[in-house]
Design a protein around this motif. Sequence first.
Motif, PDB file in Angstrom:
ATOM      1  N   ASN A  80       0.832  -1.199   0.000  1.00  0.00           N
ATOM      2  CA  ASN A  80       0.000   0.000   0.000  1.00  0.00           C
ATOM      3  C   ASN A  80       0.869   1.252   0.000  1.00  0.00           C
ATOM      4  O   ASN A  80       2.001   1.236   0.489  1.00  0.00           O
ATOM      5  N   ASP A 139      -8.057   3.049  -1.687  1.00  0.00           N
ATOM      6  CA  ASP A 139      -6.602   2.894  -1.627  1.00  0.00           C
ATOM      7  C   ASP A 139      -5.876   4.072  -2.273  1.00  0.00           C
ATOM      8  O   ASP A 139      -4.714   3.960  -2.653  1.00  0.00           O
ATOM      9  N   LYS A 157      -6.860   1.536   2.857  1.00  0.00           N
ATOM     10  CA  LYS A 157      -5.684   0.681   2.753  1.00  0.00           C
ATOM     11  C   LYS A 157      -4.429   1.532   2.963  1.00  0.00           C
ATOM     12  O   LYS A 157      -4.213   2.525   2.276  1.00  0.00           O
TER      13      LYS A 157
END
Length: 374
Positions: free
Chosen positions: A180, A319, A343
């Motif tokens: 991530n 994300d 995330k």
Amino acid sequence: MKVEKLVEIIGSDFYTGVPDSQLKAFCNYLMNTYGIDPKHHVIAANEGNCAALAAGYHLATGKIPVVYMQNSGEGNIINPVASLLNDKVYAIPTVFIVGWRGEPGLHDEPQHIYQGEVTIKLLEDMDIKTFAIGKDTTDKEVEKVMADFREVLAKGKDVAFVIRKGAISYDGKVKYANDNTMIREEIIQHIVKASGEDPIISTTGKASRELFETRVANGQSHKYDFLTVGSMGHSSSIALGVAINKPETRIWCVDGDGAVLMHMGSMAVLGANAPKNMVHVVINNGAHETVGGMPTVAAKIDLVAVAKACGYPNAVSVDSFEALDVELEAAKARNELSLIEVKCSIGARDDLGRPTTTALENKVNFMNYLNSLK
């Protein structure tokens, strides 16, 4: 003492626990030796979960398991220790390894002070024979204690090694990372911008520290935030209690994946009550980062599906910061319970500070602010 020697003396081949910074050397040894292997090493959701896993291991093998944890987890083991492991019930012998945060006489954070004072007493009250390992404890002393412990374990009783600060060491290193890209402190900065003057309840660990420092950097008051510096896994329930009693005020909860896992039943209660004025943001880096970075299982589960199954009318995962900003604004615009999973990467800046106000000051300022709202 060296972790390798402690492990050799104990002589178990199954470990389950919840990571602790005081036990970082021990945790790193387990990760380098076993990784995450259900036959030998399981990082559980909470310490009670560990005690039950240990019981299952013993029932299947007849061998003695090891449960490791921070002393804050003692509360989570009281029920399974008293009603499952105890020799008056199923007599399941277990070795506990407990990191002693807040040991009397040593400076520590406020959430550890009282817990540190009662650490040994709680273990003894649960009829767990206890020995504290310090920097000066010798291998021979531990060998002798373990010999005595084996006699106790043979009677179906439990024992504990309580680990003082700096008492164990391990030369091996482990690097914890994921794929991530979003940084947690920046995520919190975006939440703060979106939330305006709405109250925020934040979870234990670095998230609350970063929220505090974000307010400092912005020149903002800390009155908007309740920093749940202890009581891991309960920030969303605190937020629910506030949201129910302040129905005209939007309440934000900044949560972490390890905390959500620790008491996931709170999501079912949240979904069942579905407060229209609450936004639940779960920052998920798949790690117990504050205490060293060991993995959680959250990277492998669908938190959005869990939330929806628990009754959350809105749940999404993002994300990127672009997607995060869109969902934060959408959550503000709707009059329904919302969950946003973000995330996140693993890591924080080295100079991250800690709150400079006391826990009591935080409570009073937050309550005064809540009382000024509808």
